[in-house]
Design an enzyme around this catalytic site. Structure first.
Site, PDB file in Angstrom:
ATOM      1  N   SER A 193       0.823  -1.207   0.000  1.00 46.53           N
ATOM      2  CA  SER A 193       0.000   0.000   0.000  1.00 46.53           C
ATOM      3  C   SER A 193       0.859   1.261   0.000  1.00 46.53           C
ATOM      4  O   SER A 193       2.020   1.248   0.433  1.00 46.53           O
ATOM      5  CB  SER A 193      -0.896   0.019   1.245  1.00 46.53           C
ATOM      6  OG  SER A 193      -1.720  -1.119   1.289  1.00 46.53           O
TER       7      SER A 193
HETATM    8  N1  SAH Z   1      -0.833  -4.995   3.950  1.00 47.62           N
HETATM    9  C1  SAH Z   1      -0.068  -4.856   2.722  1.00 47.62           C
HETATM   10  C2  SAH Z   1      -0.870  -4.598   1.512  1.00 47.62           C
HETATM   11  C3  SAH Z   1      -1.720  -5.732   1.186  1.00 47.62           C
HETATM   12  S1  SAH Z   1      -2.372  -5.798  -0.421  1.00 47.62           S
HETATM   13  C4  SAH Z   1       1.048  -3.843   2.925  1.00 47.62           C
HETATM   14  O1  SAH Z   1       1.868  -4.155   3.742  1.00 47.62           O
HETATM   15  O2  SAH Z   1       1.133  -2.822   2.266  1.00 47.62           O
HETATM   16  C5  SAH Z   1      -3.779  -6.791  -0.073  1.00 47.62           C
HETATM   17  C6  SAH Z   1      -3.475  -8.216   0.227  1.00 47.62           C
HETATM   18  O3  SAH Z   1      -4.721  -8.827   0.589  1.00 47.62           O
HETATM   19  C7  SAH Z   1      -2.946  -9.035  -0.957  1.00 47.62           C
HETATM   20  O4  SAH Z   1      -1.707  -9.597  -0.608  1.00 47.62           O
HETATM   21  C8  SAH Z   1      -4.013 -10.099  -1.181  1.00 47.62           C
HETATM   22  O5  SAH Z   1      -3.490 -11.359  -1.570  1.00 47.62           O
HETATM   23  C9  SAH Z   1      -4.663 -10.176   0.195  1.00 47.62           C
HETATM   24  N2  SAH Z   1      -6.022 -10.736   0.220  1.00 47.62           N
HETATM   25  C10 SAH Z   1      -7.027 -10.586  -0.692  1.00 47.62           C
HETATM   26  N3  SAH Z   1      -8.121 -11.243  -0.295  1.00 47.62           N
HETATM   27  C11 SAH Z   1      -7.806 -11.842   0.907  1.00 47.62           C
HETATM   28  C12 SAH Z   1      -8.518 -12.655   1.830  1.00 47.62           C
HETATM   29  N4  SAH Z   1      -9.800 -13.024   1.616  1.00 47.62           N
HETATM   30  N5  SAH Z   1      -7.880 -13.075   2.945  1.00 47.62           N
HETATM   31  C13 SAH Z   1      -6.586 -12.712   3.191  1.00 47.62           C
HETATM   32  N6  SAH Z   1      -5.865 -11.949   2.357  1.00 47.62           N
HETATM   33  C14 SAH Z   1      -6.465 -11.505   1.225  1.00 47.62           C
END
Ligand code: SAH
Length: 200
Positions: free
Chosen positions: A52
């Site tokens: 992010s």
């Molecule tokens: N927290 C991160 C950004 C995450 S991007 C950071 O450090 O910046 C969003 C993430 O959510 C992705 O890796 C995606 O694989 C995950 N994601 C999507 N749907 C999900 C679900 N149902 N359960 C867990 N993770 C999920």
């Protein structure tokens, strides 16, 4: 990054600013993206997912008003950066990631940066929360949902706070939800664009 992207954009919580200064974002992005690790943007981390934007991580952390005694659930670990920031602000973080390779990457990154001590990375569907370890003082959702998943609301303590992007895949509102005295209220902190919260 902290001066130009956060302080001037209403990130005022001194604990959040200190955490953003403390956690080296370059240690969480893949080698190829390191030169731009402090850019004002999300960045690819593989598997079609992103780390992010720094401002969004700081804003979400600020909205949660974390105390150093809190247990936090993060949904969507990605590369583990956001979890590391939350871990600098709370007692314990449980972060769930759907994609096994990213869960492993998050775990490795947290280990390498010495942040794994109070973070547990779980591979699974975060839309169901983590009933085994619930309830949570705060929940931070880093993927966009059509609506707030009921299990997450149920696993939030009273009092408790949740941040979650809700809307279409193109644009979402970042909702700040508060549970207090059995009542759930919310307001919109900003508009945003996250990758979708997916079903397994
Ligand atoms: N927290 C991160 C950004 C995450 S991007 C950071 O450090 O910046 C969003 C993430 O959510 C992705 O890796 C995606 O694989 C995950 N994601 C999507 N749907 C999900 C679900 N149902 N359960 C867990 N993770 C999920």
């Amino acid at each position: 990054m902290v001066e130009r992207q956060l302080r001037c954009r209403a990130i005022r919580d001194p604990r959040v600013l200190a955490a953003m200064l403390e956690i080296p974002r370059e240690e969480f992005v893949p080698e190829s993206g390191r030169k731009h690790a402090y850019a004002d943007d999300p960045a690819p981390i593989g598997h079609g997912q992103t780390i992010s934007q720094p401002y969004m991580v700081a804003l979400m952390a600020q909205c949660l008003e974390l105390k150093d005694t809190d247990t936090v659930l993060e949904v969507g670990a990605g590369c583990g950066y956001h979890a590391a920031v939350l871990a600098a602000l709370a007692a314990r973080v449980i972060t769930i990631e759907l994609i096994p390779e990213l869960a492993e990457m998050a775990h490795q990154n947290l280990e390498k940066s010495g942040r794994a001590g109070n973070v547990l990375v779980v591979c699974g569907d975060g839309s169901q929360g983590c009933p085994e370890l619930a309830p949570f003082d705060a929940i931070s959702v880093a993927a966009a949902a059509d609506d707030v998943p009921v299990p997450l609301l149920e696993q939030l303590k009273d009092p408790g706070r949740m941040v979650i992007p809700v809307g279409s895949s193109w644009e979402q509102e970042l909702r700040v939800i508060r549970k207090s005295n059995g009542e759930v209220t919310w307001h919109i902190a900003t508009f945003c664009r996250f990758v979708p919260l997916r079903s397994p």
